[in-house]
Every structure is written in C-alpha cells, then in structure tokens.
Design an enzyme around this catalytic site. Structure first.
Site, mmCIF file in Angstrom:
data_model
loop_
_atom_site.group_PDB
_atom_site.id
_atom_site.type_symbol
_atom_site.label_atom_id
_atom_site.label_comp_id
_atom_site.label_asym_id
_atom_site.label_seq_id
_atom_site.Cartn_x
_atom_site.Cartn_y
_atom_site.Cartn_z
ATOM 1 N N HIS A 109 12.494 -3.170 2.368
ATOM 2 C CA HIS A 109 11.960 -1.842 2.674
ATOM 3 C C HIS A 109 12.937 -0.789 2.179
ATOM 4 O O HIS A 109 14.163 -0.965 2.282
ATOM 5 C CB HIS A 109 11.750 -1.665 4.181
ATOM 6 C CG HIS A 109 10.784 -2.656 4.732
ATOM 7 N ND1 HIS A 109 9.429 -2.545 4.546
ATOM 8 C CD2 HIS A 109 10.984 -3.811 5.413
ATOM 9 C CE1 HIS A 109 8.832 -3.580 5.094
ATOM 10 N NE2 HIS A 109 9.756 -4.367 5.621
ATOM 11 N N TYR A 163 10.500 9.860 1.363
ATOM 12 C CA TYR A 163 10.729 8.676 0.533
ATOM 13 C C TYR A 163 11.499 8.967 -0.760
ATOM 14 O O TYR A 163 11.670 8.076 -1.591
ATOM 15 C CB TYR A 163 9.392 7.997 0.209
ATOM 16 C CG TYR A 163 8.770 7.344 1.421
ATOM 17 C CD1 TYR A 163 9.318 6.192 1.973
ATOM 18 C CD2 TYR A 163 7.641 7.893 2.036
ATOM 19 C CE1 TYR A 163 8.770 5.596 3.096
ATOM 20 C CE2 TYR A 163 7.078 7.305 3.157
ATOM 21 C CZ TYR A 163 7.647 6.155 3.685
ATOM 22 O OH TYR A 163 7.103 5.573 4.799
ATOM 23 N N ARG A 203 13.113 3.745 12.741
ATOM 24 C CA ARG A 203 11.945 4.624 12.696
ATOM 25 C C ARG A 203 11.063 4.399 13.939
ATOM 26 O O ARG A 203 11.535 3.921 14.953
ATOM 27 C CB ARG A 203 11.199 4.389 11.381
ATOM 28 C CG ARG A 203 12.077 4.703 10.147
ATOM 29 C CD ARG A 203 11.313 4.574 8.843
ATOM 30 N NE ARG A 203 10.236 5.542 8.762
ATOM 31 C CZ ARG A 203 9.307 5.531 7.793
ATOM 32 N NH1 ARG A 203 9.324 4.597 6.856
ATOM 33 N NH2 ARG A 203 8.354 6.451 7.762
ATOM 34 N N ASN A 209 7.890 -5.921 -0.675
ATOM 35 C CA ASN A 209 7.792 -4.720 0.157
ATOM 36 C C ASN A 209 6.317 -4.575 0.496
ATOM 37 O O ASN A 209 5.534 -4.054 -0.305
ATOM 38 C CB ASN A 209 8.309 -3.480 -0.573
ATOM 39 C CG ASN A 209 8.298 -2.255 0.352
ATOM 40 O OD1 ASN A 209 7.691 -2.284 1.430
ATOM 41 N ND2 ASN A 209 8.953 -1.185 -0.069
ATOM 42 N N ARG A 243 4.554 12.121 -3.672
ATOM 43 C CA ARG A 243 4.134 12.709 -2.392
ATOM 44 C C ARG A 243 5.276 12.480 -1.387
ATOM 45 O O ARG A 243 6.004 11.504 -1.484
ATOM 46 C CB ARG A 243 2.877 12.004 -1.835
ATOM 47 C CG ARG A 243 1.664 12.073 -2.719
ATOM 48 C CD ARG A 243 0.880 13.366 -2.500
ATOM 49 N NE ARG A 243 -0.415 13.317 -3.180
ATOM 50 C CZ ARG A 243 -0.594 13.539 -4.486
ATOM 51 N NH1 ARG A 243 0.440 13.813 -5.252
ATOM 52 N NH2 ARG A 243 -1.796 13.484 -5.028
ATOM 53 N N GLU A 258 12.168 -10.040 2.282
ATOM 54 C CA GLU A 258 11.476 -8.836 2.761
ATOM 55 C C GLU A 258 12.315 -7.611 2.422
ATOM 56 O O GLU A 258 13.530 -7.601 2.662
ATOM 57 C CB GLU A 258 11.265 -8.930 4.278
ATOM 58 C CG GLU A 258 10.627 -7.676 4.860
ATOM 59 C CD GLU A 258 10.414 -7.765 6.368
ATOM 60 O OE1 GLU A 258 10.743 -8.810 6.971
ATOM 61 O OE2 GLU A 258 9.929 -6.765 6.930
ATOM 62 N N ALA A 318 3.009 -0.831 4.919
ATOM 63 C CA ALA A 318 2.534 -0.829 6.312
ATOM 64 C C ALA A 318 1.926 -2.169 6.721
ATOM 65 O O ALA A 318 1.874 -2.482 7.922
ATOM 66 C CB ALA A 318 1.525 0.299 6.508
ATOM 67 N N PRO A 343 0.787 -1.222 0.000
ATOM 68 C CA PRO A 343 0.000 0.000 0.000
ATOM 69 C C PRO A 343 0.823 1.278 0.000
ATOM 70 O O PRO A 343 1.838 1.390 0.691
ATOM 71 C CB PRO A 343 -0.825 -0.105 1.289
ATOM 72 C CG PRO A 343 -0.088 -1.070 2.135
ATOM 73 C CD PRO A 343 0.562 -2.040 1.196
ATOM 74 N N ASN A 344 0.337 2.211 -0.818
ATOM 75 C CA ASN A 344 0.854 3.582 -0.917
ATOM 76 C C ASN A 344 2.181 3.692 -1.667
ATOM 77 O O ASN A 344 2.643 4.809 -1.924
ATOM 78 C CB ASN A 344 0.966 4.237 0.475
ATOM 79 C CG ASN A 344 -0.378 4.350 1.144
ATOM 80 O OD1 ASN A 344 -1.314 4.872 0.544
ATOM 81 N ND2 ASN A 344 -0.510 3.835 2.345
#
Ligand code: CA2
Length: 149
Positions: free
Chosen positions: A101, A24, A108, A75, A19, A99, A78, A11-12
């Site tokens: 990211h 990012y 974080r 990835n 954005r 995995e 969230a 997601p996103n």
C-alpha cells in the site's frame, strides 16, 4: 532465466496523480510502472504491470499468474479490506504474494486496518508511497533468490 513478477493494482489506482494529490501525491501510476521496470532491471527481474477496477479481473489475473510469474506484488486498493474472493484466489495459487500500500493503512480509518490479503501474503509493505514498489521488488528478489543479470 529472469524471475517474472506480476505487479497487480486494484481499484482507483489509475487515478493516482490526477485526483486528490493532497492524499495520494502527484506520482502517476505510469510513473510507478516506469520506476518498477527500472528497479526490476537492477534486480534481475522482469515485470508485468497491471491495473483493474474490477474484483473479478483481479481474481482472474491472480489465477493467470500461475505458471507464468514467480511472484505477485499486490496493491488491492479498497478490495484489501473487503474481498474474501481475493484472499481465496491468493490461497489457491502457489505463489508468493507481497501486499503493498502507498499509505500506512494502520494509521488511517479503522476500516482500513483489516486486510483480507495479509493472512495469505508473504508480508506487507505500507506507508512509503511509490517507494514501496521498489522495496517490494527487492523483498521479492531476496525471497526468490534472484540474482542480477
Ligand atoms: O494506500 C494504498 O495504496 C491503498 O491501497 C489505496 C486505496 C485505499 O482504498 C486503501 O485503503 C489503501 C485507494 C486507492 C485510491 O487512489 C486514488 C487516487 C487518486 C484519487 C482517488 C483515489
């Protein structure tokens, strides 16, 4: 026959580069997809690149990888930190999953430190931005014993 890798984005991540560039960066998901195709070609891999904002669609994509792909780079965005469904889907397919990211999730917020993907993944790459994708492809090629064409 080239090993086939599913690169699955959650997601996103479709918003990358468009954005919050201060968080990012300015690289778009389209840029990352092109980077993956270039990197895969040098490693003798073929790549399918997918993004979905829907948890169920990500579960379906993991199930659908069985018999088609030899490994998955995930990835999960969230959903990494929340989704037992993704963890179960990975456990239910007999495929290596790396995995991935962009950011260092361990540096974080505390809620990003827990990953439901990590216990069922081959390994985790995080904190290297878009470069993490070719790094993960290299790790997957080595794991599969792929040889450049
Ligand atoms: O660092 C990563 O790759 C993450 O998977 C990115 C997720 C985050 O929830 C994970 O904790 C770590 C967020 C992706 C959202 O991407 C955006 C891009 C531009 C604007 C807004 C969100």
């Amino acid at each position: 026959m080239a090993h086939s890798i599913l690169i699955l984005n959650g997601p996103n991540l479709n918003l990358l580069g468009r954005r919050q560039p201060e968080v990012y960066g300015t690289t778009t998901l389209g840029d990352i997809e092109a980077l993956c195709h270039d990197s895969a070609a040098t490693l003798g891999l073929s790549v399918e690149f997918v993004q979905s904002n829907s948890e169920g669609a990500l579960v379906d994509a993991l199930h659908g990888a069985l018999g088609i792909h030899h490994g998955v780079i995930l990835n999960a965005g969230a959903y990494t930190h929340t989704s037992i469904a993704l963890m179960d889907a990975i456990s239910g397919i007999d495929l290596p999953v790396i995995e991935l990211h962009l950011s260092n999730i361990h540096a974080r917020e505390a809620f990003r430190h827990r990953s439901f993907v990590a216990p069922v993944a081959l390994g985790q790459i995080c904190g290297f931005g878009a470069d993490g994708y070719p790094l993960a492809l290299r790790a997957m090629a080595a794991h599969l014993g792929a040889t450049p064409a």
